[in-house]
Design an enzyme around this catalytic site. Structure first.
Site, mmCIF file in Angstrom:
data_model
loop_
_atom_site.group_PDB
_atom_site.id
_atom_site.type_symbol
_atom_site.label_atom_id
_atom_site.label_comp_id
_atom_site.label_asym_id
_atom_site.label_seq_id
_atom_site.Cartn_x
_atom_site.Cartn_y
_atom_site.Cartn_z
ATOM 1 N N GLU A 65 12.085 -1.579 15.393
ATOM 2 C CA GLU A 65 13.054 -0.483 15.554
ATOM 3 C C GLU A 65 12.366 0.831 15.156
ATOM 4 O O GLU A 65 11.598 0.882 14.207
ATOM 5 C CB GLU A 65 14.263 -0.729 14.630
ATOM 6 C CG GLU A 65 15.328 0.366 14.736
ATOM 7 C CD GLU A 65 16.600 0.058 13.919
ATOM 8 O OE1 GLU A 65 16.499 -0.587 12.865
ATOM 9 O OE2 GLU A 65 17.686 0.482 14.368
ATOM 10 N N CYS A 76 18.726 -4.398 15.255
ATOM 11 C CA CYS A 76 18.980 -4.374 13.810
ATOM 12 C C CYS A 76 20.418 -4.729 13.427
ATOM 13 O O CYS A 76 20.790 -5.887 13.441
ATOM 14 C CB CYS A 76 18.553 -3.024 13.242
ATOM 15 S SG CYS A 76 18.184 -3.108 11.480
ATOM 16 N N LYS A 83 21.693 0.554 20.889
ATOM 17 C CA LYS A 83 22.283 -0.111 19.715
ATOM 18 C C LYS A 83 23.806 -0.015 19.801
ATOM 19 O O LYS A 83 24.365 1.079 19.910
ATOM 20 C CB LYS A 83 21.762 0.570 18.446
ATOM 21 C CG LYS A 83 22.022 -0.166 17.153
ATOM 22 C CD LYS A 83 21.283 0.555 16.011
ATOM 23 C CE LYS A 83 21.293 -0.196 14.701
ATOM 24 N NZ LYS A 83 20.423 0.439 13.691
HETATM 25 N N1 LIG Z 1 19.053 -0.617 9.743
HETATM 26 C C1 LIG Z 1 20.050 -1.283 10.303
HETATM 27 O O1 LIG Z 1 20.468 -0.992 11.405
HETATM 28 C C2 LIG Z 1 20.734 -2.410 9.623
HETATM 29 C C3 LIG Z 1 20.479 -2.742 8.219
HETATM 30 O O2 LIG Z 1 19.573 -2.285 7.552
HETATM 31 C C4 LIG Z 1 21.442 -3.706 7.654
HETATM 32 O O3 LIG Z 1 22.330 -4.183 8.375
HETATM 33 O O4 LIG Z 1 21.354 -4.017 6.464
#
Ligand SMILES: NC(=O)CC(=O)C(=O)O
Length: 284
Positions: free
Chosen positions: A47, A163, A122
């Site tokens: 990401e 994520c 996302k």
């Molecule tokens: N960074 C993200 O999108 C998610 C994350 O760090 C988490 O769900 O904990």
């Protein structure tokens, strides 16, 4: 018919990133080439692999993705997918839609000929507030995507999330029901949620759906404002971790095959025992 048509090597590039976008792109190219030389067929970047991760950085680093010529990152990813003849899940980058000026956290996927196969914005924005630990609000600057992303490869179908999307089992479940053999999540958990949930969520999505799950993080950089957890990992359909990195830059390569998937599904047949007559509509 097998949902994973033939064995493949999946590589996760846990990239060390910095503030210089062009340097990040050049470094990503070198690591993708390294993974391809090691035999990888599908390669995944993390990401926000071309920028630091943080709401204040998204507007500055955002790129317009259409037409593709307007995006330095699009061109770099397409070129290295073609150069290495591999499928490339290009982590994610901040995207700006020129018609609405809205910003998105977007993943681009390229075929071995360098063609764009799909893109995923996302879906669930990372808005958390854990007092004394971490507060992060992507929704202050980003807009969410509005579709589930599944793409076809010569190996079979793969589902894609970014994520925080992994926290929503409905997404992986829907992709699995569309016949995906794996879910891939470029991601960047942090020093609070990483140790708590990163591995647990990867293994849960794998066991829920009896599929492979891959999470690809940036390497940890303690000089950055956001400290990524790292620990990129590949989990098999039995919930077992096949490969896991620590916090430093590295490439994890795992072998995926249909035999394991079928063995797990035969042994514990939840995939064919679902009671959709009882829980028809989980959104009710
Ligand atoms: N960074 C993200 O999108 C998610 C994350 O760090 C988490 O769900 O904990």
């Amino acid at each position: 018919m097998s949902i994973l048509r033939r064995p493949l090597k999946l590589a996760l590039v846990q990239l060390a990133t910095g503030a210089d976008k062009s340097a990040n792109l050049a470094h990503a190219r070198a690591k993708v080439i390294e993974a391809a030389k090691a035999g990888a067929n599908i390669i995944v970047l993390p990401e926000c692999f071309n920028s630091p991760y943080g709401t204040n950085y998204f507007p500055k680093y955002a790129e317009q993705l259409s037409p593709p010529d307007s995006s330095e990152s699009f061109k770099a990813l397409s070129a290295v997918a073609k150069e290495t003849s591999t499928y490339l899940v290009g982590g994610s980058i901040p995207e700006i839609d020129p018609s609405t000026q809205k910003l998105y956290n977007t993943s681009l996927v390229f075929s071995p000929t360098g063609n764009l196969l799909t893109s995923h914005r996302k879906l669930h924005l990372f808005d958390i507030d854990i007092p004394g630990k971490i507060t992060f609000k992507e929704s202050e600057v980003l807009s969410p995507g509005d579709k589930i992303t599944v793409f076809e490869t010569e190996y079979g179908k793969i589902g894609l999330g970014i994520c925080y999307d992994i926290r929503f089992p409905e997404l992986a479940m829907t992709a699995a029901r569309k016949g995906c053999f794996a879910m891939i999540y470029p991601g960047a958990f942090n020093m609070t949620t990483g140790p708590l949930h990163w591995s647990l969520l990867a293994r849960s999505r794998a066991v829920d759906n009896q599929i492979y799950v891959a999470l690809c993080s940036p390497a940890r950089d303690l000089s950055a404002t956001y400290h990524a957890w790292g620990h990129s990992m590949v989990v098999n359909p039995n919930g077992e971790v096949l490969e896991e990195l620590e916090d430093l830059e590295g490439v994890a390569i795992a072998d995926l095959d249909n035999d394991k998937l079928e063995e797990v599904r035969r042994g514990i047949p939840v995939t064919t025992q679902r009671r959709f007559d009882v829980y028809k509509n989980v959104a009710e």
